[in-house]
Design a protein around this motif. Structure first.
Motif, PDB file in Angstrom:
ATOM      1  N   HIS A  81       0.854  -1.189   0.000  1.00 49.64           N
ATOM      2  CA  HIS A  81       0.000   0.000   0.000  1.00 49.64           C
ATOM      3  C   HIS A  81       0.888   1.236   0.000  1.00 49.64           C
ATOM      4  CE1 HIS A  81      -3.148  -2.834   0.985  1.00 49.64           C
ATOM      5  NE2 HIS A  81      -2.362  -3.305   1.916  1.00 49.64           N
ATOM      6  N   GLY A  82       0.610   2.141  -0.903  1.00 48.51           N
ATOM      7  CA  GLY A  82       1.380   3.370  -0.993  1.00 48.51           C
ATOM      8  C   GLY A  82       2.015   3.514  -2.359  1.00 48.51           C
ATOM      9  N   PRO A  83       2.485   4.713  -2.647  1.00 48.54           N
ATOM     10  CA  PRO A  83       3.046   4.963  -3.972  1.00 48.54           C
ATOM     11  C   PRO A  83       4.368   4.221  -4.188  1.00 48.54           C
ATOM     12  CG  PRO A  83       3.383   6.851  -2.537  1.00 48.54           C
ATOM     13  CD  PRO A  83       2.538   5.877  -1.778  1.00 48.54           C
ATOM     14  N   ILE A  84       4.552   3.738  -5.418  1.00 47.58           N
ATOM     15  CA  ILE A  84       5.810   3.093  -5.796  1.00 47.58           C
ATOM     16  C   ILE A  84       6.185   3.527  -7.208  1.00 47.58           C
ATOM     17  CG2 ILE A  84       5.463   1.055  -4.332  1.00 47.58           C
ATOM     18  CD1 ILE A  84       4.830  -0.501  -6.992  1.00 47.58           C
ATOM     19  N   GLN A  85       7.460   3.382  -7.518  1.00 49.91           N
ATOM     20  CA  GLN A  85       7.965   3.537  -8.876  1.00 49.91           C
ATOM     21  C   GLN A  85       8.319   2.133  -9.349  1.00 49.91           C
ATOM     22  OE1 GLN A  85       8.701   6.276 -10.985  1.00 49.91           O
ATOM     23  NE2 GLN A  85       7.452   7.492  -9.580  1.00 49.91           N
ATOM     24  N   ALA A  86       7.865   1.770 -10.524  1.00 52.89           N
ATOM     25  CA  ALA A  86       8.171   0.444 -11.075  1.00 52.89           C
ATOM     26  C   ALA A  86       8.327   0.575 -12.578  1.00 52.89           C
ATOM     27  CB  ALA A  86       7.062  -0.547 -10.736  1.00 52.89           C
ATOM     28  N   GLY A  87       9.458   0.149 -13.068  1.00 56.47           N
ATOM     29  CA  GLY A  87       9.695   0.220 -14.500  1.00 56.47           C
ATOM     30  C   GLY A  87       9.643   1.636 -15.036  1.00 56.47           C
TER      31      GLY A  87
END
Length: 157
Positions: A81-87
């Motif tokens: 849960h929460g913002p992520i950076q992916a790719g």
């Protein structure tokens, strides 16, 4: 000559259950994925831009280290849960916990998703690995901290 042929045939037949078991394990991961993950992450781990991260060609790289494997198991077991950076893209980062799945199912699905990358051999995760991860439940901030630490040590693709 006939005895030799019979021995050879017996040897081949004895190996068939082992081979079938390996293929069965691989298809179980696909089945678990299709049942529990594909609705968000799409067929083959293609993801959905802006909503659900691509898994293909990413999970194998994350699972290439023991810390990465641990993180992946923690995400599946505890959710994210929460913002992520992916790719290179931003995501809201909401994934439900799949802790209701068995250790075997979680190991199979993570191994399947890791096989979608170009890492050879593809990383594998065992039911014993999942059992060990399950013994220490984590909350959202702990998962985020684990992700941040992993990203600092080995940038997450």
């Amino acid at each position: 000559m006939i005895k030799h042929g019979l021995r050879l045939l017996a040897g081949v037949l004895a190996a068939v259950p082992v081979l079938a078991g390996s293929a069965h394990a691989a298809s179980d991961g696909l089945t678990v994925y299709n049942t529990n993950c594909s609705v968000c992450h799409q067929a083959g781990g293609a993801g959905m831009p802006g909503q659900f991260p691509v898994l293909k060609n990413r999970i194998d790289k994350i699972a290439a280290t023991p810390e990465g494997k641990k993180y992946l198991m923690d995400v599946v077991l505890n959710g994210l849960h929460g913002p992520i950076q992916a790719g290179g893209a931003a995501y809201a980062g909401f994934m439900p916990s799949l802790k209701a799945l068995s250790d075997d199912d979680i190991a199979a699905v993570l191994t399947y998703v890791a096989s979608l990358g170009d890492t050879s051999p593809a990383p594998t995760i065992t039911a014993d690995d999942v059992k060990a991860a399950r013994a220490t439940p984590k909350k959202g901030p702990e998962i985020q901290a684990e992700r941040n630490a992993l990203n600092a040590a080995h940038p997450i693709p």
